[in-house]
Design a protein around this motif. Structure first.
Motif, PDB file in Angstrom:
ATOM      1  N   ALA A 157       7.417   7.905  -5.373  1.00 14.60           N
ATOM      2  CA  ALA A 157       7.182   8.166  -3.948  1.00 14.60           C
ATOM      3  C   ALA A 157       6.202   9.321  -3.762  1.00 14.60           C
ATOM      4  O   ALA A 157       5.317   9.270  -2.889  1.00 14.60           O
ATOM      5  N   GLN A 158       6.329  10.370  -4.567  1.00 18.82           N
ATOM      6  CA  GLN A 158       5.413  11.512  -4.470  1.00 18.82           C
ATOM      7  C   GLN A 158       3.986  11.103  -4.833  1.00 18.82           C
ATOM      8  O   GLN A 158       3.028  11.566  -4.200  1.00 18.82           O
ATOM      9  N   ARG A 160       2.651   8.120  -4.431  1.00 17.37           N
ATOM     10  CA  ARG A 160       2.108   7.355  -3.305  1.00 17.37           C
ATOM     11  C   ARG A 160       1.648   8.288  -2.186  1.00 17.37           C
ATOM     12  O   ARG A 160       0.601   8.074  -1.576  1.00 17.37           O
ATOM     13  N   GLU A 161       2.429   9.323  -1.911  1.00 13.30           N
ATOM     14  CA  GLU A 161       2.041  10.277  -0.867  1.00 13.30           C
ATOM     15  C   GLU A 161       0.776  11.035  -1.258  1.00 13.30           C
ATOM     16  O   GLU A 161      -0.092  11.284  -0.417  1.00 13.30           O
ATOM     17  N   LYS A 164      -2.149   8.674  -0.753  1.00  7.46           N
ATOM     18  CA  LYS A 164      -2.418   8.524   0.679  1.00  7.46           C
ATOM     19  C   LYS A 164      -3.120   9.752   1.225  1.00  7.46           C
ATOM     20  O   LYS A 164      -4.098   9.660   1.978  1.00  7.46           O
ATOM     21  N   ASP A 165      -2.613  10.926   0.849  1.00  8.48           N
ATOM     22  CA  ASP A 165      -3.169  12.180   1.353  1.00  8.48           C
ATOM     23  C   ASP A 165      -4.620  12.358   0.921  1.00  8.48           C
ATOM     24  O   ASP A 165      -5.461  12.847   1.697  1.00  8.48           O
ATOM     25  N   VAL A 170      -3.946   3.628  -1.674  1.00  7.04           N
ATOM     26  CA  VAL A 170      -2.577   3.444  -2.150  1.00  7.04           C
ATOM     27  C   VAL A 170      -2.328   2.008  -2.601  1.00  7.04           C
ATOM     28  O   VAL A 170      -1.458   1.755  -3.446  1.00  7.04           O
TER      29      VAL A 170
END
Length: 249
Positions: A157-158, A160-161, A164-165, A170
């Protein structure tokens, strides 16, 4: 030429075994493949040919333009499979990349391979760094091993973030379960609902198996070492998913 990467921010999750087996399976189908071992620990080089057979070269000679990338390639470790083995100097890759102004170093380094190579596989170190960003920029797809545990899912999850950031795409990220142990309740529960756990489908579920560890002992990909095992079948499923990702219409 297509470029893929195997990457995880966590070490010890089966990333290199997946990269090596994918490279070998691709080459077996006549896909001219280059595996670049970017991790200074050199596990891919070890898995493919043993510790003594394949030696890397200093990174500085490549980045400074003193030597073309072709001189770093060990050709035909297996038929249609070339390797750029790791070298301890690869630990400085991030520092060198930070010194570049155009931000395209990795892309430029790979460009001369396009005429003779159909698939480049990057086996990446487990860091979040400038090298990671460049890998994410240049790769068509990034395959991420996820152990079926909450800690590993949190790392997924980290990642993917982070992607995205940084606006790195992604949708490039393609997870698969790794080191899955069906004797454990949590592993079984997460494997039973992969899309719910990961947010996207999983390409495969590579088991935790001693035969995978034997790759290092024997210096061979699993398809040569133990092709009739469950682990080998899951690596084949992973490769079929990758091939579909890259070349299906």
């Amino acid at each position: 030429m297509r470029i893929i990467a195997f990457y995880s921010p966590k070490g010890g999750v089966g990333k290199t075994a997946a990269a090596v087996n994918t490279a070998y399976l691709a080459s077996r189908e006549g896909v001219r493949t280059l595996l670049w071992d970017l991790d200074p620990q050199g596990a891919s080089s070890f898995y493919l040919a043993g510790a003594e057979r394949v030696k890397g070269r200093k990174l500085s000679k490549l980045l400074d333009g003193q030597s073309p990338i072709a001189r770093f390639i060990h050709e035909d470790v297996y038929d249609d499979l070339d390797v750029i083995p790791a070298h301890s100097s690869f630990r400085n890759f991030d520092i060198k990349l930070e010194q570049e102004q155009d931000g395209n170093t990795l892309k430029e380094l790979l460009a001369p391979l396009s005429e003779d190579t159909s698939l480049v596989i990057l086996d990446c170190p487990p860091t979040l760094s400038r090298l990671t960003e460049q890998v994410l920029e240049v790769a068509d797809k990034v395959y991420v091993p996820v152990v079926p545990t909450w800690l590993s899912l949190n790392s997924w999850a980290q990642l993917r973030e982070f992607v995205k950031d940084k606006k790195l795409g992604v949708k490039k990220l393609r997870p698969f379960f790794s080191m899955a142990d069906r004797r454990k309740h949590l592993h079984r529960d997460l494997l039973a609902q992969p899309e719910e756990a990961l947010g996207v489908p999983a390409l495969a579920a590579i088991p935790y198996a001693s035969v995978v560890e034997r790759m290092g002992e024997e210096g061979q990909p699993l398809e040569r070492l133990a092709p009739n095992t469950v682990a080998a079948a899951e690596f084949r499923a992973l490769w079929q998913g990758i091939r579909k990702d890259l070349w299906s219409r």
